[in-house]
Write a protein that holds these residues in place. Structure first.
Motif, PDB file in Angstrom:
ATOM      1  N   THR A 389     -11.836  18.264 -27.798  1.00 51.14           N
ATOM      2  CA  THR A 389     -12.861  18.824 -28.672  1.00 51.14           C
ATOM      3  C   THR A 389     -12.551  18.604 -30.148  1.00 51.14           C
ATOM      4  N   ASN A 473     -17.676  19.783 -14.630  1.00 52.69           N
ATOM      5  CA  ASN A 473     -18.210  20.909 -15.403  1.00 52.69           C
ATOM      6  C   ASN A 473     -17.045  21.824 -15.752  1.00 52.69           C
ATOM      7  N   ASN A 475     -17.219  24.144 -18.243  1.00 54.42           N
ATOM      8  CA  ASN A 475     -17.748  25.190 -19.121  1.00 54.42           C
ATOM      9  C   ASN A 475     -17.011  26.520 -18.994  1.00 54.42           C
ATOM     10  N   ALA A 476     -16.533  26.819 -17.797  1.00 58.72           N
ATOM     11  CA  ALA A 476     -15.836  28.093 -17.605  1.00 58.72           C
ATOM     12  C   ALA A 476     -14.599  28.177 -18.492  1.00 58.72           C
ATOM     13  N   LEU A 478     -14.212  26.035 -21.271  1.00 56.12           N
ATOM     14  CA  LEU A 478     -14.665  25.819 -22.641  1.00 56.12           C
ATOM     15  C   LEU A 478     -15.148  27.116 -23.282  1.00 56.12           C
ATOM     16  N   ASN A 479     -15.732  27.991 -22.475  1.00 51.70           N
ATOM     17  CA  ASN A 479     -16.227  29.260 -23.016  1.00 51.70           C
ATOM     18  C   ASN A 479     -15.087  30.156 -23.512  1.00 51.70           C
ATOM     19  N   GLU A 480     -13.880  29.921 -23.011  1.00 49.00           N
ATOM     20  CA  GLU A 480     -12.735  30.731 -23.420  1.00 49.00           C
ATOM     21  C   GLU A 480     -11.782  29.984 -24.342  1.00 49.00           C
ATOM     22  N   ARG A 483     -11.306  28.542 -30.777  1.00 50.95           N
ATOM     23  CA  ARG A 483     -12.195  27.880 -31.729  1.00 50.95           C
ATOM     24  C   ARG A 483     -11.717  28.152 -33.148  1.00 50.95           C
TER      25      ARG A 483
END
Length: 495
Positions: A389, A473, A475-476, A478-480, A483
């Motif tokens: 990222t 996928n 996302n599980a 990436l959401n945590e 950042r």
């Protein structure tokens, strides 16, 4: 020469002698400084400790016990007068003939129960343990399950190519045997037994600084195995380095690895100090109490005694063997000493991944040391996503490896889809080695390879070069994922 009956008298805290390789050593003053606890030595008091010693160290390490420790040779005619080593509490070893046949292991997880049955409790504690409450180990295992495939159908997947290169050396598989210390605790054949399996299957192997055998002995076993297959195996050995505080000692070890023929240095960078190995600490306390000793909080021990390079024993650090002073600028002289590929083992954030790139490293291993170092450390997968990222250029300029918690060949494919070069396998191979020796490791390799090949076909690809991030996928996770704020983004962009 010393009489065995006289040696047998010295088995107390006041006077403790042991026999190693037919020589008698006085270890009395060393009892309170031994990282594994004084109880380990007292159980061998007045006895032949060669078998137990050789499970952990090369026999020549006794030369570094200190001046005055070597009392002289044992009279071979009096060996029968020596004591019998005292058993370790809760040590129950099951004969391997009582284990399920290796063919009944159909997943890598099937090796764990047989390994637990066959290993002495102390060694099981070492290989299965983790830091603090075990949270970092748990997240390693759990995060693999939080990534899902996005398969494509109606593709011609009649044959697949699972091959991958590590530092320019091709292997039939995108996974390798990661560095694990003191394999003599796991199997009598120690590192050579593991090397045999790797050579027969073409799997690359990283050899630990803390190995039971010397770097040269392990490389000699590798060459013997290669000769048996006509030097046809693509397997290559790499050397994992724990950097001691003494630079001259570090350079000497690096040059030994180079001279022996190792193809790259994997420098462990997540051990400025040793993590709290809870289960090992608890076991040492129990053993000490059973021998009427108190367990020291931090055993004091001069650098270089007993084991010249191993960084820890029984969950306790060896003073001088882990440097808390190593910095990025040290990579220059480390690279210069080896004059070959350098991989940093233990990268856990995007910033350090980018710094490794800027300092000219050839690769990085994303790892939290099997959950054995920092409490609440990120999994390798989480770090991999962070790098993708915020520092995607890293993946174009360096090889990126991951390890920790993998139990299924299909999970290897998840990491490859996200940009990993290859995946390190640790405990699965260790459990297979413990229970079944090289035959178990070969079986473990076949299981992982079959699962990987099946996953590739069901995902709709025939080559690992076709693996893409959009095929999973994540996302599980990436959401945590961490950042950065605006200021941190600027820092990342200017590293």
């Amino acid at each position: 020469m010393l009489d065995g009956a006289e040696v047998a008298k010295h088995k107390t805290r006041e006077s403790c002698w042991i026999v190693v390789d037919n020589r008698v050593y006085d270890v009395t003053t060393f009892l309170h400084r031994h990282p594994g606890g004084g109880a380990v030595l007292l159980r061998q008091g007045g006895a032949d400790a060669t078998a137990e010693f050789s499970k952990v160290h090369p026999l020549d390490y006794v030369k570094e016990l200190g001046e005055g420790s070597d009392l002289g040779p044992l009279d071979p005619k009096t060996t029968a007068s020596l004591n019998t080593p005292k058993p370790i509490p809760s040590q129950e070893v099951v004969n391997t003939d009582e284990l399920p046949h290796v063919s009944l292991c159909v997943t890598t997880g099937d090796f764990e129960a047989p390994a637990k049955r066959v290993l002495p409790h102390r060694f099981w504690t070492y290989v299965s343990g983790s830091a603090n409450s075990g949270l970092s180990f748990k997240v390693n295992v759990d995060d693999w399950d939080r990534i899902r495939f996005r398969p494509r159908v109606l593709r011609n997947v009649g044959a697949v190519d699972m091959s991958r290169s590590v530092l320019g050396h091709k292997s039939p598989y995108p996974f390798y045997f990661t560095a694990i210390g003191t394999l003599g605790n796991i199997h009598p054949g120690a590192e050579p037994e593991a090397v045999r399996a790797c050579v027969r299957k073409g799997v690359h192997q990283v050899i630990s600084t803390a190995s039971t055998k010397t770097p040269e002995e392990t490389m000699d076993s590798y060459r013997r195995e290669q000769s048996l297959v006509g030097d046809a195996s693509p397997t290559r050995l790499f050397f994992q380095l724990y950097l001691p505080t003494d630079r001259e000692k570090a350079i000497a070890l690096i040059k030994r690895a180079k001279a022996a023929g190792y193809k790259g240095i994997w420098l462990t960078v997540d051990t400025p100090v040793l993590g709290k190995r809870t289960a090992d600490r608890r076991l040492q306390a129990i053993e000490a109490a059973s021998m009427g000793l108190e367990q020291d909080e931090a055993p004091i021990r001069p650098p270089g005694s007993e084991n010249s390079f191993a960084p820890a024993f029984g969950g306790r650090p060896v003073p001088g063997q882990l440097s808390p002073h190593t910095v990025w600028e040290d990579l220059k002289w480390i690279k210069g000493a080896f004059d070959g590929p350098l991989v940093l083992k233990g990268i856990q954030c995007a910033e350090d991944a980018k710094l490794a790139m800027e300092y000219g490293c050839d690769g990085i291993l994303l790892s939290n040391h099997g959950g054995r170092q920092l409490h609440s450390a990120p999994s390798a997968l989480m770090t991999l996503l962070e790098i993708r990222t915020y520092c995607p250029e890293v993946m174009d300029r360096m090889e990126v490896y991951v390890d920790g918690g993998l139990k299924d060949g299909a999970d290897v494919l998840k990491a490859i889809c996200l940009g990993a070069t290859a995946v390190g396998v640790g405990r699965s191979y260790i459990y297979a080695l413990a229970a079944y020796g090289s035959r178990g490791m070969e079986r473990c390799t076949d299981i992982l390879a079959e699962e990987l090949a099946t996953a590739m076909k069901l995902l709709g690809i025939t080559s690992l070069d076709q693996a893409r991030p959009e095929m999973v996928n994540a996302n599980a996770l990436l959401n945590e994922m961490w950042r950065p704020g605006a200021n941190q983004l600027r820092i990342l962009s200017h590293l």
